[in-house]
Design a protein around this motif. Structure first.
Motif, short mmCIF file in Angstrom:
data_model
loop_
_atom_site.label_atom_id
_atom_site.label_comp_id
_atom_site.label_asym_id
_atom_site.label_seq_id
_atom_site.Cartn_x
_atom_site.Cartn_y
_atom_site.Cartn_z
N GLY A 199 0.82 -1.21 0.00
CA GLY A 199 0.00 0.00 0.00
C GLY A 199 0.86 1.25 0.00
N ASN A 200 0.30 2.35 0.55
CA ASN A 200 1.06 3.61 0.55
C ASN A 200 1.94 3.71 1.80
N GLY A 201 2.68 4.83 1.89
CA GLY A 201 3.50 5.07 3.07
C GLY A 201 4.98 4.80 2.82
N GLY A 202 5.69 4.58 3.90
CA GLY A 202 7.13 4.37 3.80
C GLY A 202 7.77 4.34 5.18
N SER A 203 9.03 4.75 5.24
CA SER A 203 9.76 4.74 6.50
C SER A 203 10.54 6.04 6.66
N PHE A 204 10.83 6.37 7.91
CA PHE A 204 11.68 7.54 8.17
C PHE A 204 12.45 7.30 9.46
N CYS A 205 13.57 7.98 9.58
CA CYS A 205 14.40 7.89 10.78
C CYS A 205 15.35 9.08 10.79
N GLU A 206 15.98 9.29 11.92
CA GLU A 206 16.99 10.35 12.00
C GLU A 206 18.27 9.85 11.35
N TYR A 207 18.89 10.71 10.52
CA TYR A 207 20.18 10.36 9.94
C TYR A 207 21.21 10.14 11.03
N MET A 208 21.99 9.10 10.90
CA MET A 208 23.16 8.93 11.76
C MET A 208 24.35 9.61 11.08
N PHE A 209 25.25 10.16 11.87
CA PHE A 209 26.42 10.80 11.30
C PHE A 209 27.27 9.77 10.58
N GLY A 210 27.63 10.08 9.34
CA GLY A 210 28.52 9.19 8.61
C GLY A 210 27.83 8.18 7.71
N VAL A 211 26.46 8.16 7.69
CA VAL A 211 25.79 7.24 6.78
C VAL A 211 25.85 7.80 5.37
N ASP A 212 25.47 6.99 4.40
CA ASP A 212 25.53 7.40 3.00
C ASP A 212 24.40 8.38 2.73
N ASN A 222 25.63 -8.95 23.35
CA ASN A 222 24.41 -8.63 22.61
C ASN A 222 24.55 -8.87 21.11
N HIS A 223 25.64 -9.52 20.70
CA HIS A 223 25.85 -9.89 19.29
C HIS A 223 25.76 -8.67 18.36
N ILE A 224 26.44 -7.58 18.74
CA ILE A 224 26.46 -6.37 17.91
C ILE A 224 27.72 -6.40 17.06
N ASP A 225 27.57 -6.38 15.74
CA ASP A 225 28.75 -6.49 14.88
C ASP A 225 29.57 -5.20 14.93
N ARG A 226 30.81 -5.31 14.45
CA ARG A 226 31.76 -4.20 14.58
C ARG A 226 31.32 -2.97 13.80
N TYR A 227 30.70 -3.17 12.65
CA TYR A 227 30.25 -2.03 11.86
C TYR A 227 29.21 -1.21 12.63
N GLN A 228 28.24 -1.90 13.23
CA GLN A 228 27.22 -1.19 13.99
C GLN A 228 27.82 -0.51 15.22
N GLN A 229 28.77 -1.17 15.88
CA GLN A 229 29.44 -0.53 17.01
C GLN A 229 30.09 0.78 16.57
N GLU A 230 30.80 0.72 15.43
CA GLU A 230 31.54 1.89 14.97
C GLU A 230 30.61 3.03 14.60
N ARG A 231 29.53 2.74 13.87
CA ARG A 231 28.64 3.83 13.45
C ARG A 231 27.89 4.41 14.65
N ILE A 232 27.59 3.59 15.65
CA ILE A 232 26.95 4.11 16.87
C ILE A 232 27.92 5.02 17.61
N ARG A 233 29.17 4.60 17.74
CA ARG A 233 30.17 5.41 18.46
C ARG A 233 30.40 6.74 17.75
N ILE A 234 30.55 6.70 16.42
CA ILE A 234 30.79 7.93 15.67
C ILE A 234 29.61 8.88 15.80
N ASP A 235 28.40 8.33 15.74
CA ASP A 235 27.20 9.17 15.86
C ASP A 235 27.13 9.83 17.23
#
Length: 614
Positions: free
Chosen positions: A62-75, A228-241
């Motif tokens: 149907g219609n709609g979509g998604s939204f979120c706050e940009y994290m620093f450093g995302v594409d 908590n099985h958080i991969d290194r990429y997610q750790q890094e982007r969370i820390r940078i943000d």
């Protein structure tokens, strides 16, 4: 009066959800059902719209979509990054961006599925929103509905601070207001990864405490991520943000980003822009801002190579020639890195760092991959030894450069005996390559930097003299460490005095030129600082006089010279005063910025006045 209906739950994989139905007659609607036979799927629906939550992810139609706050450093698209007020990512189902035409294309095919890994990888690592709308007015083809949603909601959803704050009530109110549909029914879904949220909150608490993470604290964070099985990429982007969101970091990084965005859109970096970028990088060292924040921006805004000169810099060309001769296929014509090659690589490393050119690191990464492939395909193991030789020297460069710059530009930075021994060992290795190479690579440029303050210069000169005396056998490491600590203690007291004297003069004194007034001020300050345990004894008379003189110089500049400099656009008058006054350039530039903002003057004029900096 009922406003909305909310369903709150969590899944076994640590995903928490809120499902909200809001709008006209929301309390009268039956808008969800639970299908126990199909892996406990939770289905939300209205006419022609559907949103399904299960253990693996979500399905939508149907219609709609998604939204979120940009994290620093995302594409993040350059068009969004260049607009300071665009802070959120918005994706509408069935749409794609036509790069050639430069427009957004809509489709009637809006159904799809997303795993939770995909949701929290492409969007925000912690919280993402999904939605769809129902209204009798939305009775056209789905792609027409999506166009209407974008026109009416796009601006508010991309700019709303309520999204980052997780303020669901305000999000609902803003959507209802912007949609302007009398019979609107909004279905809003909030998904939170509680594992990522736990890690982010823990890191933020530790980092905001002192803008650094102690080794013990980092070990606890690593254990938390593993648990908590958080991969290194997610750790890094969370820390940078999180680091970006520290108020002291954000203002400087935003200015750096805005300059790069402007340059990217223009297609070049001119001398004024380069001076401003260099100044911000130097300021970041002083303010303990992680270099990762700037590297991330450089990569985002330089990835299309718009800002890289067509003619390659000499130092990059030399680096390419050396590495290609060693590691790349048929071009592998050299088998040894000699002294001259190593000197060229070290000077290239220095140049690339000063010009924020990451091509050097990219060439090194390519060489590393080529080395691995050549060894795998049967090349002599000596190839690996050559690459290790290069990396060892470049690691020495990074370690030494970091310590030297911190000592020169940061306050309250102390060198331990282990660090001093490391610097001394590296100095010997560099000077063995070429006489006085250590000074050439690490000292001369810093001493010429116009942002180097008096205390930074004293600490740097003391370090250099101490290293020479240790090598000559005249002193031992603890003596040099104590000399540096003494300068550090004096700097701390001076900064405390400067802060408190400024505050006292601003609030209680109209004049402070007479000795009598200064002595009264000194006695009052001594009592106050002793009671706060900020000092341990009487204030040194020379240090107090230097504090008063510094404030007088600042006042002369702000009230007498700066108006003249602005009126005449006199770079030379400004530089002459700053070179001879000994004032901290960082603080003077803060005063200038406040003056321009207070008097509503164009900031471009301020940047033009500063353009004489290299």
């Amino acid at each position: 009066m009922y406003k909305d209906i909310r369903l709150h739950g969590s899944l076994e994989n640590k995903i928490e959800y809120y499902a909200i139905a809001a709008g006209v007659d929301a309390h009268k609607r039956y808008f969800f059902n639970l299908d126990q036979s199909n892996d406990a799927e939770l289905r939300f629906f209205s006419t022609n719209n559907e949103f399904v939550i299960n253990q693996q992810g979500i399905k939508h139609r149907g219609n709609g979509g998604s939204f979120c706050e940009y994290m620093f450093g995302v594409d993040q698209p350059l068009t969004d990054m260049a607009k300071g007020d665009v802070i959120n990512r918005l994706v509408l189902y069935g749409t794609h961006y036509d790069q050639k035409a430069g427009v957004l294309r809509f489709s009637d095919r809006t159904d799809g599925t997303l795993t939770y890994d995909k949701i929290f990888f492409d969007g925000n690592a912690v919280t993402n929103y999904f939605f769809f709308l129902h209204s009798d007015s939305l009775n056209e083809a789905v792609k027409k509905q999506q166009e209407l949603i974008l026109r009416r909601l796009g601006k508010i959803l991309k700019r709303s601070i309520a999204i980052g704050n997780g303020d669901d009530n305000r999000i609902i109110a803003e959507i209802n207001s912007s949609a302007a549909l009398e019979d609107l029914q909004l279905f809003l879904f909030k998904l939170t990864n509680t594992r990522h949220e736990l890690y982010r909150n823990a890191f933020q608490t530790l980092y905001f405490r002192a803008k650094r993470i102690a080794d013990d604290d980092f070990a606890q964070l690593a254990e938390l991520a593993q648990l908590n099985h958080i991969d290194r990429y997610q750790q890094e982007r969370i820390r940078i943000d999180v680091m970006y969101r520290h108020p002291d970091n954000r203002r400087i990084v935003d200015e750096y980003r805005n300059i790069l965005c402007t340059c990217n859109l223009r297609g070049e970096i001119n001398s004024l822009d380069n001076a401003r970028l260099t100044r911000l990088k130097t300021l970041s060292v002083r303010n303990k801002i992680p270099g990762a924040l700037f590297y991330t921006l450089d990569e985002l805004l330089r990835k299309d190579r718009k800002l890289v000169e067509i003619s390659e810099s000499d130092y990059i060309s030399e680096t390419r020639q050396i590495l290609e001769g060693l590691f790349f296929g048929e071009r592998q014509i050299e088998s040894h890195v000699d002294r001259d090659d190593m000197l060229k690589l070290l000077h290239a490393k220095k140049e690339s760092s000063e010009h924020r050119n990451h091509t050097f690191e990219e060439l090194l990464l390519d060489a590393s991959k080529a080395c691995d492939e050549n060894i795998r395909d049967g090349a002599d193991i000596s190839l690996l030894e050559e690459f290790s030789y290069i990396i060892t020297y470049l690691d020495r460069y990074d370690t030494t450069s970091q310590v030297i710059n911190q000592l020169a530009f940061m306050e309250n930075i102390r060198i331990s005996e282990d660090m001093l021994r490391s610097i001394l060992g590296n100095k010997k290795e560099f000077d063995a390559l070429q006489h006085n190479l250590f000074t050439t690579l690490f000292i001369e440029g810093v001493l010429e930097n116009k942002y180097l303050g008096n205390y930074g210069r004293r600490k740097l000169n003391t370090l250099v003299r101490g290293l020479e005396e240790i090598e000559a056998g005249g002193v031992k490491s603890p003596e040099v460490i104590e000399q540096l600590k003494a300068i550090d203690r004096e700097e701390q007291i001076f900064l405390i005095l400067l802060q408190h004297v400024r505050e006292r003069i601003r609030n209680f004194y109209s004049k402070f030129t007479t000795k009598a007034d200064q002595q009264i001020l000194k006695r009052e300050l001594t009592d106050e600082l002793l009671s706060k345990k900020l000092i341990k004894g009487e204030i040194n008379n020379e240090l107090f006089s230097e504090t008063i003189l510094t404030i007088q110089k600042e006042a002369i500049y702000l009230h007498n010279l700066l108006p003249q400099i602005i009126a005449e656009k006199s770079i030379s008058l400004r530089e002459d005063f700053l070179d001879n006054s000994g004032l901290d350039r960082f603080y003077v530039e803060e005063l200038e910025l406040e003056y321009f903002e207070l008097n509503d003057l164009p900031l471009d004029d301020l940047y033009q006045i500063r353009k004489g900096l290299n």
